[in-house]
Write an enzyme that holds these catalytic residues in place. Structure first.
Site, PDB file in Angstrom:
ATOM      1  N   ASN A   9       0.860  -1.244  -0.070  1.00 32.43           N
ATOM      2  CA  ASN A   9      -0.013  -0.110  -0.061  1.00 32.43           C
ATOM      3  C   ASN A   9       0.773   1.367  -0.048  1.00 32.43           C
ATOM      4  O   ASN A   9       2.051   1.057   0.002  1.00 32.43           O
ATOM      5  CB  ASN A   9      -1.059   0.121   1.272  1.00 32.43           C
ATOM      6  N   ASP A 198      -9.645  -8.989  -0.338  1.00 32.22           N
ATOM      7  CA  ASP A 198      -8.749  -8.176   0.622  1.00 32.22           C
ATOM      8  C   ASP A 198      -8.759  -6.490   0.035  1.00 32.22           C
ATOM      9  O   ASP A 198      -8.493  -5.767   1.118  1.00 32.22           O
ATOM     10  CB  ASP A 198      -7.324  -8.789   0.555  1.00 32.22           C
TER      11      ASP A 198
END
Length: 324
Positions: A9, A198
């Site tokens: 991320n 996810d």
């Protein structure tokens, strides 16, 4: 393999879905190898369920992920695989365990995808190992049945939702299943599905708290039906519960088969993901309380609270046992 920027991320933490995908690939390899270890019909092991897995510590860009798998139990038609993930800092040599997961696979014939083949038995070091494995098998079988029976919900869009409500953060992702997503049998890899789940759960969590978030754990993921190449899948997520420092998100996958067969949409996969909010320094942050509006939302909140307290009590018992 080494973790790269497209695995992580914006804060540099590796996506939980990336790790789940690696875990599933390891499980699929060892299960397929074992199920083809004796003469007979060739087959491919298909993922049926992932037990609860905790993300013990974050993995970062530049670290090396080492994934190892071991078959721990076999029934007549299924294989239990234990998978461990370890991260290694190749600059310092430091290693740490980041994940432990238990997965269940079933062998499907290459000639007939609807035919489940028999699994070659394994040799146990002790009789107790077989008895404990059989107990786990019966428990997951019962839980899968109960989960499938309550899978009727759908997520509908809400106009102008208030911040921190369920409708404000709920999210959906639509994906056309292509050849690169599929196994030799033409059905979606379990790891591909979990990675998409996810991703959606992460969007829900980030929308709710507006901070960096990481996957803390995943409750049992149940694969109810196979998803065929050419299907359009809708991955939907909604917030069900918040504690002071965690968020539980329900995620389910619906499949629309429209290329080859005129079948109605069906529920293929379901699970609960838990996320935590982190500061720039990687410290846990308080999570805004989820505002429930409808009776269904309040019911799901209480159910989530029950799961949270149950997990907390189990973790405390394990810590006490380790201390002794």
């Amino acid at each position: 393999r080494i973790m790269r920027p497209d695995d992580a991320n914006i804060a540099g933490n590796v996506h939980g879905g990336t790790i789940l995908k690696m875990i599933e690939e390891a499980g699929a390899i060892i299960s397929t190898r074992h199920c083809n270890s004796q003469a007979g019909e060739p087959c491919v092991a298909a993922l049926a369920r992932v037990e609860r897995t905790d993300f013990l510590s974050p993995m970062c860009i530049g670290e090396v992920a080492n994934v190892s798998a071991e078959i721990t139990y076999t029934s007549r038609h299924s294989v239990e695989v234990q998978v461990n993930v370890m991260s290694e800092n190749i600059l310092t040599g430091a290693k740490k365990v980041t994940n432990k997961a238990t997965l269940w696979y079933v062998p499907l014939s290459l000639k007939n995808v609807n035919k489940v083949l028999e699994v070659p038995p394994i040799q146990y070091a002790r009789k107790e190992q077989e008895d404990e494995g059989k107990k786990r098998y019966e428990e997951q079988k019962l839980d899968r049945l109960e989960t499938k029976q309550r899978n009727g919900d759908v997520i509908l869009p809400i106009i102008n939702p208030e911040p921190h409500t369920v409708g404000y953060s709920q999210s959906s992702l639509i994906h056309l299943v292509g050849p690169s997503d599929c196994t030799l049998l033409g059905f979606v890899h379990g790891g591909v599905t979990m990675k998409l789940m996810d991703e959606v759960a992460g969007i829900v969590a980030a929308r709710h708290c507006k901070t960096n978030i990481v996957t803390a754990s995943v409750d049992a993921i149940n694969f109810h039906e196979k998803i065929k190449k050419g299907c359009v899948i809708t991955v939907s997520g909604r917030m069900t519960f918040t504690s002071n420092k965690s968020m539980e998100i329900e995620v389910f996958v619906d499949a629309d088969p429209f290329v080859d067969e005129p079948r109605e949409r069906y529920r293929a996969v379901s699970a609960f993901f838990t996320y935590v909010s982190l500061s720039k320094e990687g410290k846990p942050l308080p999570v805004p309380e989820l505002l429930t509006e409808t009776e269904d939302e309040k019911r799901r909140f209480e159910e989530g609270k029950g799961r949270y307290l149950q997990t907390k009590a189990k973790r405390q018992a394990q810590m006490q046992q380790a201390a002794q």
